[in-house]
Design a protein around this motif. Structure first.
Motif, PDB file in Angstrom:
ATOM      1  N   LEU A  32       0.838  -1.202   0.000  1.00 51.57           N
ATOM      2  CA  LEU A  32       0.000   0.000   0.000  1.00 51.57           C
ATOM      3  C   LEU A  32       0.875   1.254   0.000  1.00 51.57           C
ATOM      4  CD1 LEU A  32      -2.964  -0.850   2.396  1.00 51.57           C
ATOM      5  CD2 LEU A  32      -3.096  -0.319  -0.036  1.00 51.57           C
ATOM      6  N   ARG A  33       1.957   1.226   0.764  1.00 54.25           N
ATOM      7  CA  ARG A  33       2.892   2.356   0.766  1.00 54.25           C
ATOM      8  C   ARG A  33       3.541   2.504  -0.615  1.00 54.25           C
ATOM      9  NH1 ARG A  33       1.519   5.981   4.305  1.00 54.25           N
ATOM     10  NH2 ARG A  33       1.403   5.146   6.405  1.00 54.25           N
ATOM     11  N   LEU A  34       3.853   1.378  -1.226  1.00 47.98           N
ATOM     12  CA  LEU A  34       4.425   1.420  -2.570  1.00 47.98           C
ATOM     13  C   LEU A  34       3.396   1.952  -3.569  1.00 47.98           C
ATOM     14  CD1 LEU A  34       6.889   0.824  -4.299  1.00 47.98           C
ATOM     15  CD2 LEU A  34       6.082  -1.528  -4.529  1.00 47.98           C
ATOM     16  N   MET A  35       2.130   1.573  -3.401  1.00 48.56           N
ATOM     17  CA  MET A  35       1.070   2.086  -4.274  1.00 48.56           C
ATOM     18  C   MET A  35       0.956   3.602  -4.105  1.00 48.56           C
ATOM     19  SD  MET A  35      -3.036   1.224  -4.435  1.00 48.56           S
ATOM     20  CE  MET A  35      -2.851  -0.536  -4.537  1.00 48.56           C
ATOM     21  N   GLN A  36       1.089   4.071  -2.888  1.00 46.34           N
ATOM     22  CA  GLN A  36       1.044   5.506  -2.633  1.00 46.34           C
ATOM     23  C   GLN A  36       2.196   6.204  -3.371  1.00 46.34           C
ATOM     24  OE1 GLN A  36       1.123   6.311   1.555  1.00 46.34           O
ATOM     25  NE2 GLN A  36       1.176   8.513   1.276  1.00 46.34           N
ATOM     26  N   THR A  37       3.368   5.613  -3.344  1.00 50.16           N
ATOM     27  CA  THR A  37       4.522   6.169  -4.062  1.00 50.16           C
ATOM     28  C   THR A  37       4.270   6.181  -5.563  1.00 50.16           C
ATOM     29  OG1 THR A  37       6.007   5.372  -2.333  1.00 50.16           O
ATOM     30  CG2 THR A  37       7.000   5.889  -4.461  1.00 50.16           C
ATOM     31  N   VAL A  38       3.691   5.096  -6.075  1.00 48.78           N
ATOM     32  CA  VAL A  38       3.397   5.000  -7.503  1.00 48.78           C
ATOM     33  C   VAL A  38       2.409   6.079  -7.920  1.00 48.78           C
ATOM     34  CG1 VAL A  38       2.197   3.562  -9.208  1.00 48.78           C
ATOM     35  CG2 VAL A  38       3.985   2.570  -7.780  1.00 48.78           C
ATOM     36  N   GLN A  65       9.442  -1.247  -7.286  1.00 50.64           N
ATOM     37  CA  GLN A  65       9.631  -2.671  -7.019  1.00 50.64           C
ATOM     38  C   GLN A  65       8.407  -3.456  -7.479  1.00 50.64           C
ATOM     39  OE1 GLN A  65       9.973  -2.677  -2.794  1.00 50.64           O
ATOM     40  NE2 GLN A  65      11.884  -1.540  -2.772  1.00 50.64           N
ATOM     41  N   GLU A  66       8.555  -4.773  -7.425  1.00 53.68           N
ATOM     42  CA  GLU A  66       7.419  -5.653  -7.701  1.00 53.68           C
ATOM     43  C   GLU A  66       6.385  -5.477  -6.605  1.00 53.68           C
ATOM     44  OE1 GLU A  66       6.756  -7.304 -10.330  1.00 53.68           O
ATOM     45  OE2 GLU A  66       8.694  -7.187 -11.294  1.00 53.68           O
ATOM     46  N   PRO A  67       5.137  -5.643  -6.854  1.00 55.20           N
ATOM     47  CA  PRO A  67       4.467  -6.122  -8.044  1.00 55.20           C
ATOM     48  C   PRO A  67       4.175  -5.017  -9.062  1.00 55.20           C
ATOM     49  CG  PRO A  67       2.855  -5.837  -6.315  1.00 55.20           C
ATOM     50  CD  PRO A  67       4.206  -5.500  -5.721  1.00 55.20           C
ATOM     51  N   PHE A  68       4.424  -3.762  -8.688  1.00 56.27           N
ATOM     52  CA  PHE A  68       4.103  -2.654  -9.577  1.00 56.27           C
ATOM     53  C   PHE A  68       5.041  -2.580 -10.774  1.00 56.27           C
ATOM     54  CE2 PHE A  68       2.173  -1.558  -5.559  1.00 56.27           C
ATOM     55  CZ  PHE A  68       0.907  -1.192  -5.957  1.00 56.27           C
ATOM     56  N   ARG A  69       6.272  -3.025 -10.609  1.00 55.86           N
ATOM     57  CA  ARG A  69       7.218  -3.014 -11.734  1.00 55.86           C
ATOM     58  C   ARG A  69       6.685  -3.859 -12.881  1.00 55.86           C
ATOM     59  NH1 ARG A  69      13.250  -4.129 -10.549  1.00 55.86           N
ATOM     60  NH2 ARG A  69      13.017  -1.944 -10.093  1.00 55.86           N
ATOM     61  N   GLY A  70       6.331  -5.094 -12.580  1.00 55.82           N
ATOM     62  CA  GLY A  70       5.809  -5.980 -13.614  1.00 55.82           C
ATOM     63  C   GLY A  70       4.499  -5.489 -14.202  1.00 55.82           C
ATOM     64  N   PHE A  71       3.641  -4.946 -13.336  1.00 58.42           N
ATOM     65  CA  PHE A  71       2.351  -4.448 -13.796  1.00 58.42           C
ATOM     66  C   PHE A  71       2.534  -3.314 -14.795  1.00 58.42           C
ATOM     67  CE2 PHE A  71      -1.032  -1.303 -13.390  1.00 58.42           C
ATOM     68  CZ  PHE A  71      -2.123  -2.059 -13.763  1.00 58.42           C
ATOM     69  N   PHE A  72       3.315  -2.301 -14.439  1.00 58.86           N
ATOM     70  CA  PHE A  72       3.475  -1.144 -15.326  1.00 58.86           C
ATOM     71  C   PHE A  72       4.278  -1.490 -16.578  1.00 58.86           C
ATOM     72  CE2 PHE A  72       2.232   1.424 -11.598  1.00 58.86           C
ATOM     73  CZ  PHE A  72       1.197   2.110 -12.201  1.00 58.86           C
ATOM     74  N   ALA A  73       5.210  -2.423 -16.457  1.00 59.87           N
ATOM     75  CA  ALA A  73       5.939  -2.850 -17.650  1.00 59.87           C
ATOM     76  C   ALA A  73       4.990  -3.538 -18.630  1.00 59.87           C
ATOM     77  CB  ALA A  73       7.080  -3.785 -17.266  1.00 59.87           C
ATOM     78  N   GLU A  74       4.104  -4.380 -18.104  1.00 57.80           N
ATOM     79  CA  GLU A  74       3.141  -5.068 -18.973  1.00 57.80           C
ATOM     80  C   GLU A  74       2.151  -4.090 -19.595  1.00 57.80           C
ATOM     81  OE1 GLU A  74      -0.243  -8.564 -18.838  1.00 57.80           O
ATOM     82  OE2 GLU A  74       1.211  -8.443 -17.219  1.00 57.80           O
ATOM     83  N   VAL A  75       1.622  -3.167 -18.799  1.00 60.34           N
ATOM     84  CA  VAL A  75       0.666  -2.191 -19.327  1.00 60.34           C
ATOM     85  C   VAL A  75       1.337  -1.329 -20.396  1.00 60.34           C
ATOM     86  CG1 VAL A  75      -0.731  -0.155 -18.758  1.00 60.34           C
ATOM     87  CG2 VAL A  75      -0.807  -2.161 -17.288  1.00 60.34           C
ATOM     88  N   SER A  76       2.555  -0.871 -20.137  1.00 61.10           N
ATOM     89  CA  SER A  76       3.271  -0.042 -21.108  1.00 61.10           C
ATOM     90  C   SER A  76       3.520  -0.811 -22.408  1.00 61.10           C
ATOM     91  CB  SER A  76       4.598   0.424 -20.513  1.00 61.10           C
ATOM     92  OG  SER A  76       5.340   1.119 -21.462  1.00 61.10           O
ATOM     93  N   GLY A  77       3.970  -2.056 -22.272  1.00 63.51           N
ATOM     94  CA  GLY A  77       4.207  -2.877 -23.464  1.00 63.51           C
ATOM     95  C   GLY A  77       2.946  -3.126 -24.259  1.00 63.51           C
ATOM     96  N   ARG A  78       1.853  -3.392 -23.569  1.00 60.88           N
ATOM     97  CA  ARG A  78       0.594  -3.649 -24.269  1.00 60.88           C
ATOM     98  C   ARG A  78       0.032  -2.384 -24.899  1.00 60.88           C
ATOM     99  NH1 ARG A  78      -3.430  -7.449 -21.267  1.00 60.88           N
ATOM    100  NH2 ARG A  78      -4.472  -7.106 -23.240  1.00 60.88           N
ATOM    101  N   PHE A  98      -0.485  -8.780  -9.436  1.00 58.21           N
ATOM    102  CA  PHE A  98      -0.727  -8.546  -8.021  1.00 58.21           C
ATOM    103  C   PHE A  98      -1.050  -9.809  -7.236  1.00 58.21           C
ATOM    104  CE2 PHE A  98      -1.787  -4.372  -9.921  1.00 58.21           C
ATOM    105  CZ  PHE A  98      -0.764  -3.663  -9.319  1.00 58.21           C
ATOM    106  N   HIS A  99      -1.105 -10.964  -7.891  1.00 60.31           N
ATOM    107  CA  HIS A  99      -1.336 -12.209  -7.153  1.00 60.31           C
ATOM    108  C   HIS A  99      -0.154 -12.459  -6.233  1.00 60.31           C
ATOM    109  CE1 HIS A  99      -5.008 -13.242  -9.097  1.00 60.31           C
ATOM    110  NE2 HIS A  99      -4.469 -13.195 -10.300  1.00 60.31           N
ATOM    111  N   GLY A 100      -0.454 -12.719  -4.975  1.00 61.05           N
ATOM    112  CA  GLY A 100       0.596 -12.962  -3.997  1.00 61.05           C
ATOM    113  C   GLY A 100       1.202 -11.694  -3.418  1.00 61.05           C
ATOM    114  N   SER A 101       0.602 -10.536  -3.728  1.00 62.33           N
ATOM    115  CA  SER A 101       1.154  -9.274  -3.241  1.00 62.33           C
ATOM    116  C   SER A 101       0.645  -8.910  -1.852  1.00 62.33           C
ATOM    117  CB  SER A 101       0.806  -8.147  -4.210  1.00 62.33           C
ATOM    118  OG  SER A 101      -0.588  -7.908  -4.191  1.00 62.33           O
ATOM    119  N   GLY A 102      -0.368  -9.609  -1.371  1.00 65.44           N
ATOM    120  CA  GLY A 102      -0.950  -9.282  -0.086  1.00 65.44           C
ATOM    121  C   GLY A 102      -2.043  -8.237  -0.185  1.00 65.44           C
ATOM    122  N   LEU A 103      -2.192  -7.611  -1.344  1.00 64.45           N
ATOM    123  CA  LEU A 103      -3.230  -6.602  -1.516  1.00 64.45           C
ATOM    124  C   LEU A 103      -4.588  -7.285  -1.582  1.00 64.45           C
ATOM    125  CD1 LEU A 103      -1.503  -4.294  -4.140  1.00 64.45           C
ATOM    126  CD2 LEU A 103      -1.828  -3.825  -1.711  1.00 64.45           C
TER     127      LEU A 103
END
Length: 171
Positions: A32-38, A65-78, A98-103
């Motif tokens: 959640l703190r990382l989401m706030q940073t994002v 960091q993950e899980p946001f790194r992978g998410f934004f990389a995938e969204v940007s690529g798509r 976000f699977h396994g992220s605890g969110l």
């Protein structure tokens, strides 16, 4: 002997479950703190640099960091290889990161709202949406942090007590 091994296995599983819930709570707060940073980074990318979304997402994916790194990389690529899909659809389809992220679902719902509103509104409205979501995420994280120690101790204690209960009942 087999009965003893079964009792130990069940007790260990219950004990591990209590500690897993505790770790998952801490992971949720960290994400959640990382989401706030994002959200803060997105606000800067959209408001100050004026970049298009796919470039902003690519830049953010390199800085978080993950899980946001992978998410934004995938969204940007798509978005670069877009075949008629809108941002909201790509956003939803990329949520597997976000699977396994605890969110929890309520956290992801806040993030989904962002995906639904980005790209459709003018820059001012996008910035207001980002500010609103940033405040909501911060409040959720603060609420969880306030109760984290008590909740984590409770999960661990319940795991220990559950394991002991299984041992006593089965013996």
């Amino acid at each position: 002997m087999i009965r003893f091994a079964g009792i130990c296995t069940i007790a260990a599983a219950i004990l591990a479950l209590g500690f897993w819930y505790s770790l998952n709570t801490r992971k949720r707060i960290r994400n959640l703190r990382l989401m706030q940073t994002v959200l803060h980074m997105l606000k800067g990318e959209i408001g100050f640099t004026g970049r298009i979304l796919e470039e902003a997402f690519a830049d953010i994916s390199g800085r978080v960091q993950e899980p946001f790194r992978g998410f934004f990389a995938e969204v940007s690529g798509r978005l670069q290889n877009q075949k008629g899909d809108g941002l909201a659809q790509i956003w939803r389809e990329s949520e597997d990161a976000f699977h396994g992220s605890g969110l929890k679902e309520e956290d992801l719902e806040l993030f989904r709202r962002l995906g639904n509103e980005l790209g459709f509104l003018d820059v001012d409205m996008q910035l207001r949406t980002l500010e609103l979501l940033e405040v909501q995420v911060r409040e959720n994280a603060e609420r969880l942090e306030k109760n984290c120690e008590a909740s984590c101790r409770m999960y661990q204690s319940l795991g220990i007590l559950g394991a002991l209960t299984v041992i006593v009942v089965m013996i």
